[in-house]
Design a protein around this motif. Structure first.
Motif, short mmCIF file in Angstrom:
data_model
loop_
_atom_site.label_atom_id
_atom_site.label_comp_id
_atom_site.label_asym_id
_atom_site.label_seq_id
_atom_site.Cartn_x
_atom_site.Cartn_y
_atom_site.Cartn_z
N MET A 79 0.82 -1.21 0.00
CA MET A 79 0.00 0.00 0.00
C MET A 79 0.85 1.26 0.00
SD MET A 79 -3.14 1.14 2.51
CE MET A 79 -2.11 1.91 3.75
N VAL A 80 0.31 2.29 -0.64
CA VAL A 80 0.83 3.65 -0.56
C VAL A 80 -0.34 4.54 -0.17
CG1 VAL A 80 1.70 5.62 -1.88
CG2 VAL A 80 2.68 3.34 -2.23
N GLY A 81 -0.16 5.35 0.86
CA GLY A 81 -1.20 6.28 1.29
C GLY A 81 -0.71 7.71 1.14
N GLU A 82 -1.53 8.57 0.54
CA GLU A 82 -1.18 9.96 0.30
C GLU A 82 -2.36 10.88 0.65
OE1 GLU A 82 1.87 11.78 -1.75
OE2 GLU A 82 2.22 10.52 0.00
N GLU A 83 -2.05 11.98 1.32
CA GLU A 83 -3.03 13.03 1.54
C GLU A 83 -2.57 14.26 0.78
OE1 GLU A 83 -4.90 15.56 5.31
OE2 GLU A 83 -4.11 13.52 5.60
N VAL A 84 -3.45 14.82 -0.05
CA VAL A 84 -3.09 15.94 -0.89
C VAL A 84 -4.02 17.11 -0.56
CG1 VAL A 84 -4.51 15.01 -2.78
CG2 VAL A 84 -2.81 16.77 -3.26
N THR A 85 -3.44 18.30 -0.38
CA THR A 85 -4.21 19.51 -0.10
C THR A 85 -3.84 20.56 -1.13
OG1 THR A 85 -4.24 19.04 2.27
CG2 THR A 85 -4.75 21.29 1.58
N ILE A 86 -4.86 21.07 -1.82
CA ILE A 86 -4.67 22.11 -2.83
C ILE A 86 -5.22 23.42 -2.29
CG2 ILE A 86 -5.38 22.90 -5.13
CD1 ILE A 86 -5.24 20.00 -6.04
N THR A 87 -4.42 24.46 -2.39
CA THR A 87 -4.82 25.79 -1.93
C THR A 87 -4.86 26.74 -3.12
OG1 THR A 87 -3.76 25.43 0.22
CG2 THR A 87 -4.26 27.71 -0.38
N ALA A 88 -5.95 27.52 -3.20
CA ALA A 88 -6.07 28.52 -4.25
C ALA A 88 -6.01 29.91 -3.61
CB ALA A 88 -7.36 28.32 -5.04
N ALA A 89 -7.15 30.52 -3.32
CA ALA A 89 -7.17 31.86 -2.72
C ALA A 89 -6.62 31.81 -1.29
CB ALA A 89 -8.59 32.41 -2.72
N SER A 90 -6.29 32.97 -0.77
CA SER A 90 -5.73 33.05 0.58
C SER A 90 -6.77 32.90 1.67
CB SER A 90 -4.99 34.39 0.75
OG SER A 90 -5.89 35.47 0.55
N ARG A 91 -8.06 32.96 1.30
CA ARG A 91 -9.17 32.77 2.24
C ARG A 91 -10.39 32.31 1.49
NH1 ARG A 91 -12.56 37.18 1.52
NH2 ARG A 91 -11.58 39.04 0.58
N ASP A 92 -11.39 31.82 2.22
CA ASP A 92 -12.66 31.47 1.59
C ASP A 92 -13.32 32.72 1.02
OD1 ASP A 92 -12.20 28.91 2.39
OD2 ASP A 92 -13.80 28.82 3.88
N LEU A 93 -13.99 32.54 -0.12
CA LEU A 93 -14.54 33.69 -0.84
C LEU A 93 -16.06 33.55 -1.03
CD1 LEU A 93 -11.85 33.87 -3.67
CD2 LEU A 93 -11.88 35.17 -1.53
N HIS A 94 -16.73 34.68 -1.21
CA HIS A 94 -18.15 34.71 -1.56
C HIS A 94 -18.28 34.27 -3.01
CE1 HIS A 94 -22.11 36.26 -2.57
NE2 HIS A 94 -22.33 36.55 -1.27
N SER A 95 -19.08 33.23 -3.26
CA SER A 95 -19.11 32.66 -4.61
C SER A 95 -19.83 33.56 -5.61
CB SER A 95 -19.76 31.28 -4.60
OG SER A 95 -21.13 31.38 -4.24
N GLY A 96 -20.62 34.51 -5.12
CA GLY A 96 -21.21 35.49 -6.03
C GLY A 96 -20.23 36.56 -6.43
N MET A 97 -19.43 37.00 -5.48
CA MET A 97 -18.46 38.06 -5.74
C MET A 97 -17.26 37.57 -6.55
SD MET A 97 -19.72 40.76 -4.34
CE MET A 97 -20.79 41.35 -3.01
N TYR A 98 -16.89 36.29 -6.35
CA TYR A 98 -15.65 35.79 -6.95
C TYR A 98 -15.85 34.59 -7.89
CZ TYR A 98 -12.94 38.72 -3.77
OH TYR A 98 -12.40 39.78 -3.10
N GLY A 99 -17.08 34.02 -7.91
CA GLY A 99 -17.32 32.85 -8.74
C GLY A 99 -17.00 33.10 -10.21
#
Length: 465
Positions: free
Chosen positions: A204-224
């Motif tokens: 077995m190989v186990g991997e946890e992957v975390t992807i980061t985009a913006a520096s904080r959570d965003l309003h999906s209407g303002m930034y979608g």
């Protein structure tokens, strides 16, 4: 004394054996949760005291994590020496609301098949299995005052949390732990009433992957639309891991070292193993979802896999929140066969992710263990007598099977101690290990004890009665 005398002791002492198992099951030895560290120590100390009552020289051994239990009992001069391995730690119990009874208050209930079932976390994985061996040793000592061979036990407390301290412990205590063969009771039978010895395990190989985009959570209407959505990025990357038409994993070099299954082996598996419907039916499925051209049994016993074990990001509570998340995470595992190299698979996965990562995103990886596949050679001298002993107990020819799971200790024992292992377990596919309402059939516990009595005698060269 004869084997029958020890078997009689096992039968007479079943209620007491069950009570001891219940005592161990009541200890919430969850190795992955720091607040249960005292419980892990308590389980180790309980085992030490229990083993002392049947004449073992037993003690806890400190590690940087949870303690090991090591115990020794000498048999007759010239008799073989076996190393028994098991683990006393258990998985977390969530989701708690799906349990029909308290996870650490074991109960005996009548199951759907009419069998009496021991229900508790750890009932099958691995406390019930460990106690089959412990109680077999007790029956042998009660019948004859000694064991037919020399036994060393190694029972660890970190198997469910990666086992990081096991290999260093094996290497540091090589002279003390070295034996003729290792016995591991953390596997299943072929089916109810069908004994088996597992000779193939996937790595077995186990991997946890975390992807980061913006520096904080965003309003999906303002930034979608304008802002990158890391959940979408992660989903695209994960979907590229498999070919939708063939089910094959797309990582370059992934199938290097994967052996071809001989046609005679496939024919034997079709004869002894369940059909696709029988394999998948109990969990509400009926069609194999992996590589095209392989049965469900072949896919789990002898083919490598890639699975997404968890994915999260954004708002996950009840109700609705129009958030565009900053991060997205997934846990991905690969099961390996043959000579596949865990390090190469891990590197290929990380390269796959990084090659598909947009310029305004970053990625972090966390490693969650890695081990090679293992195979027990068919000409290993202890295999035939063990198969005969199981057949004598179950009145059914014992099968040689594969297992889709991974037990890193098999390769670690081979690496550190130069020893082969016999994987003899009495679990069933419906035991719900790692899930709510984990169970272990009472008949598997009882006949598991009797089976070990016969196996230990058989490994000395005595014919099964």
């Amino acid at each position: 004394m004869t084997i029958q005398a020890a078997l009689s002791e096992a039968d007479k002492g079943l209620d007491a054996s069950l009570n001891r198992l219940f005592d161990l099951l009541r200890i919430p030895s969850i190795s992955t949760q720091a607040d249960h560290a005292p419980d892990c120590r308590k389980a180790a100390e309980w085992l030490v005291e229990t083993l002392k009552t049947i004449g073992f020289n037993a003690s806890t051994r400190e590690t940087p994590g949870h303690p090991m239990v090591v115990a020794h009992a000498k048999g007759p001069a010239g008799a073989p020496h076996v190393l028994f391995y098991g683990h006393y730690d258990v998985q977390p119990v969530d989701p708690l609301n799906l349990w029909h009874s308290a996870p650490f208050e074991p109960v005996l209930v009548k199951g759907p098949t009419g069998e009496q079932e021991i229900t508790a976390r750890g009932a099958a994985d691995d406390k019930g299995q460990v106690m089959t061996f412990v109680e077999a040793c007790r029956a042998l000592k009660q019948a004859d005052g000694t064991l037919p061979l020399t036994v060393t036990m190694l029972i660890e407390g970190e198997e469910e949390s990666g086992g990081a301290n096991l290999l260093p412990f094996l290497e540091a205590n090589r002279d003390e732990l070295k034996a003729d063969v290792a016995l591991i009771c953390d596997t299943n039978m072929l089916g109810r009433g069908l004994p088996a010895i597992t000779t193939m395990l996937r790595g077995m190989v186990g991997e946890e992957v975390t992807i980061t985009a913006a520096s904080r959570d965003l309003h999906s209407g303002m930034y979608g639309n304008a802002a990158r959505n890391p959940i979408q990025v992660l989903c695209d990357i994960l979907s590229d891991l498999r070919d939708g038409a063939t089910g094959r994993v797309t990582l370059p070099g992934f199938y290097e070292g994967v052996p071809v299954i001989p046609e005679e082996t496939r024919a034997m598996w079709r004869k002894i193993g369940p059909s696709d419907a029988d394999s998948l039916g109990p969990v509400g499925l009926h069609l194999p979802a992996g590589e095209a051209g392989y049965t469900a049994l072949e896919q789990t016993w002898s083919r490598p896999s890639c699975e997404i074990n968890g994915i999260s990001g954004g708002y996950e509570e009840k109700g609705f929140k129009t958030v565009l998340p900053s991060k997205a995470m997934a846990k991905v595992s690969f099961r390996l066969v043959g000579d596949q190299d865990p390090d190469k698979i891990r590197a290929a996965f990380r390269a796959h992710v990084q090659a598909r990562l947009p310029a305004d995103c970053s990625v972090e990886f966390e490693e969650h263990g890695g081990s090679r596949a293992s195979i027990v050679a068919g000409d290993m001298p202890f295999l035939p007598p063990a198969l005969k002993a199981l057949a004598a107990e179950w009145q059914q020819e014992a099968a040689v099977i594969g297992c889709g799971g991974s037990i890193p200790v098999v390769t670690e024992i081979q690496h550190a101690l130069g020893m082969n292992s016999l994987l003899i377990g009495f679990g069933l596919d419906d035991d719900r290990i790692h899930s709510p309402n984990e169970k272990y059939d009472l008949s598997c516990f009882h006949k598991g004890i009797r089976s070990w009595v016969r196996v230990l005698y058989a490994l000395t060269g005595q014919a099964p009665e």
